[in-house]
Scaffold this active site. Structure first.
Site: not given
Ligand code: UD1
Length: 414
Positions: A22-23, A116, A121, A306, A398
């Protein structure tokens, strides 16, 4: 029916083939927008988030065909720049459409993405990176508009190796003018897959410093190619931990052991015996799982967030006390009260869960509140004595293409 019913308490025995990731497929689908041609993706999982991404692609004028796990995206006549809130609000990964549409069209309108409920986030890192690449932003209510007279490569240093922000900068960088250097880039296997697809379409991306630095030299055009989506490491990890909880032995065809090395190390510490071969992973669970004194979730190559909820389900039955610390998302213990209802002895303390292993879990009526927590409840249900009804299965759908079939293949009663 929006629920899953599992009759548990029997060790697993069987094999199943692991679906496509998925990711990985979501950002790759977004990337097809950058291609002036037809992209063909094999091994695409038929899950709700992929259906949602396909709708987003169609909403900007891509022609999409989806048959037998293969998705073909023709982005030659793309025209739209506005992403419908109806789909954006369903999943957080819709945010990666921003970098892709900016790269192709120079302008995009999007509402703040959903997803989720596992923490705040925010997308501040994505937006700061775009600004460094010559993108102007305006915000009206919940809607963001981003535009540029031409993306220009720059050095982007991420404060945290965010997966989504790294993907967005890659997507914005591949057709930008000049060179984009991403420092402190995420190193998850899904980033590798996105770069693999883009390189196959003609992008120039170099990995440096073990992948924590990515150097992207903008090219003028990407062309159609064919790419196979890798196996889903989180789905594979879910079933491995399900086997640790329920006992028995499973074989996961197509599972990539390299991508799961941190998880396999934890499983070995719990007493699991595994073998990795060309075509997957075979695991035999111990009579009783051993506790793990301390595990923390980390960015790749650390233990993945995850698979944190599924680990709680397995450790609920361990011999001894375990501590699991969550360092990636701040609100990811929503499954704990449901596991406690099933007889687990665990409590949260800030970003930690302390688990005192019990001898048995018991079937109950429980509810999924998010994707991975829902999957963890299914794994706990396989181990629990009696019947478990898991409500809100739409969260699980999902990410899991055919969780019933997989569980049946692995010898579970569902
Ligand atoms: C992706 C994955 C998700 C996984 C996560 C961490 C997908 C579709 N989803 O989510 O399944 O759990 O990586 O491995 O690939 N953050 C900020 N500011 C930002 C961006 C992120 O503060 O601009 C923080 C987030 O709140 C979180 C952390 O960084 O605490 C990690 O987020 P991120 O690595 O961006 O996860 P996703 O890309 O949302």
């Amino acid at each position: 029916m929006d629920s899953i019913h599992i009759c548990g308490g029997y060790p697993l025995s069987g094999e199943t083939r692991i679906q496509g990731s998925k990711n990985a497929v979501l950002p790759i689908l977004a990337a097809t927008v950058l291609v002036d041609g037809v992209s063909t993706l094999d091994n695409c999982p038929d899950i709700a988030d992929v259906q949602c991404m396909v709708r987003l692609l169609q909403s900007v004028g891509c022609v999409v065909e989806w048959e037998n796990g293969q998705i073909r995206v023709d982005a030659r006549h793309i025209g739209g720049i506005s992403l419908p809130q109806k789909y954006v609000s369903r999943m957080r990964s819709s945010v990666v459409m921003m970098g892709a549409i900016l790269g192709r069209m120079g302008r995009v309108t999007i509402s703040y993405p959903g997803g989720c409920v596992i923490g705040k986030r925010p997308i501040d890192m994505h937006l700061e990176a775009f600004a460094r690449m010559g993108v102007a932003l305006s915000e009206e209510g919940n809607t963001l508009t981003a535009w540029t007279r031409g993306l220009s490569g720059n050095t982007v240093t991420l404060a945290f190796p965010s997966v989504g922000a790294t993907e967005n900068v890659i997507l914005a960088g591949v057709l930008a003018e000049g060179e984009t250097l991403i420092r402190n880039a995420a190193r998850e296997p899904e980033i590798e897959a996105l770069c693999g697809f883009l390189k196959c379409a003609g992008a120039d991306i170099q990995k440096e410093a073990g992948g924590s630095m990515l150097r992207i030299r903008g090219v003028s055009r990407l062309s159609g190619c064919r790419y196979r989506v890798p196996a889903d490491r989180i789905v594979a990890g879910t079933y491995l931990l399900g086997c640790m909880a329920a006992g028995g032995s499973v074989c996961l065809k197509g599972a990539d052991s390299d991508a799961l090395s941190a998880v396999l190390a934890v499983i070995a510490g719990m007493g699991g015996k595994y073998q990795c071969g060309q075509d997957g992973i075979t695991l035999t669970a111990p009579e009783r799982v051993q506790a793990i004194s301390y595990v923390k979730t980390e960015v790749y190559p650390g233990y993945p967030t995850d698979l944190q909820s599924q680990l709680l389900a397995a450790l609920a039955l361990a011999d001894g006390e375990s501590i699991v610390e969550e360092t990636v998302f701040e609100n990811r213990f929503r499954v704990v009260p449901e596991l406690v209802r099933m007889g687990a002895c665990m409590e949260t303390e800030k970003n930690r869960v302390i688990i005192r292993g019990v001898r048995a879990l018991y079937g109950k009526k429980v509810a999924a509140e998010e994707l991975r927590g829902g999957a963890a409840l299914c794994m706990a249900a396989l181990a629990a004595q009696g019947d478990t009804h898991i409500a809100n299965r739409h969260f699980i759908d999902r990410g899991y293409q055919a969780i019933e079939q997989d569980i049946r293949n692995l010898g579970g009663r569902i």
